[in-house]
Design a protein around this motif. Sequence first.
Motif, PDB file in Angstrom:
ATOM      1  N   VAL A 135      -6.333 -44.996  18.869  1.00 39.21           N
ATOM      2  CA  VAL A 135      -5.262 -44.023  19.080  1.00 39.21           C
ATOM      3  C   VAL A 135      -5.158 -43.704  20.568  1.00 39.21           C
ATOM      4  N   ASN A 136      -3.994 -43.870  21.102  1.00 38.28           N
ATOM      5  CA  ASN A 136      -3.708 -43.539  22.503  1.00 38.28           C
ATOM      6  C   ASN A 136      -4.693 -44.202  23.463  1.00 38.28           C
ATOM      7  N   LYS A 150      -7.517 -34.043  15.862  1.00 41.50           N
ATOM      8  CA  LYS A 150      -6.892 -32.843  16.455  1.00 41.50           C
ATOM      9  C   LYS A 150      -5.711 -33.176  17.357  1.00 41.50           C
ATOM     10  N   LEU A 151      -4.965 -34.204  16.968  1.00 44.21           N
ATOM     11  CA  LEU A 151      -3.722 -34.561  17.651  1.00 44.21           C
ATOM     12  C   LEU A 151      -2.593 -33.998  16.792  1.00 44.21           C
ATOM     13  N   ASN A 152      -2.026 -32.897  17.205  1.00 41.93           N
ATOM     14  CA  ASN A 152      -1.115 -32.138  16.346  1.00 41.93           C
ATOM     15  C   ASN A 152       0.366 -32.267  16.675  1.00 41.93           C
ATOM     16  N   GLU A 191       0.973 -37.259  22.229  1.00 38.23           N
ATOM     17  CA  GLU A 191      -0.057 -36.912  23.210  1.00 38.23           C
ATOM     18  C   GLU A 191      -0.420 -38.114  24.084  1.00 38.23           C
ATOM     19  N   GLY A 192      -0.183 -39.311  23.588  1.00 37.34           N
ATOM     20  CA  GLY A 192      -0.516 -40.522  24.325  1.00 37.34           C
ATOM     21  C   GLY A 192       0.542 -40.937  25.320  1.00 37.34           C
ATOM     22  N   ALA A 245      -6.638 -43.018  29.262  1.00 38.98           N
ATOM     23  CA  ALA A 245      -6.622 -42.759  27.825  1.00 38.98           C
ATOM     24  C   ALA A 245      -6.823 -41.281  27.557  1.00 38.98           C
ATOM     25  N   ARG A 246      -6.094 -40.784  26.590  1.00 38.96           N
ATOM     26  CA  ARG A 246      -6.213 -39.371  26.222  1.00 38.96           C
ATOM     27  C   ARG A 246      -6.876 -39.250  24.890  1.00 38.96           C
TER      28      ARG A 246
END
Length: 165
Positions: free
Chosen positions: A6-7, A30-32, A74-75, A164-165
Amino acid sequence: MMTLKVNGREHQVDAEADTPLLYVLRDDLKLNAAKYGCGLGQCGSCTVIVDGKAVLSCVVPMVLLEGKQVTTLEGLGTIAEPAPIQRAFMEEQAAQCGYCIPGMMMRAQALLQKNSKPTDEQIRAELEPHLCRCGTHMRILRAVHRAARLMDTADASPAANRSAR
């Protein structure tokens, strides 16, 4: 246990094979930004990008994601350094309630990655699966065109250059 990318980062996730991606993104990672709307793949608020394609994360089971790259809002960028699509939505004031906007931005991002100069009709067709009652549809259309222009200029900050996040 499975590995989920992810991301740009790999995560070890302990989830059942049929667990929807949305639950893992929100509850475990916790990627909302992706939202739970209908839970049936009918509203688009949960949209993320998987291997370059917009998908409805509330109906994509984890078993289908092994070895694939998931990108969430978020990415794409940060508050301090928003991606062109995020910047364009802010500059055009395209968000009203904001609930469906992350999904729309992700689907628009996927569109712009494969078509850098979409027409109004192509944008409308791409965003058609999204339900939005806020009434900022014309601003959203302008934001997607603005993002396309930003991506074409040196002013844009490509996501590929971000850490990367």
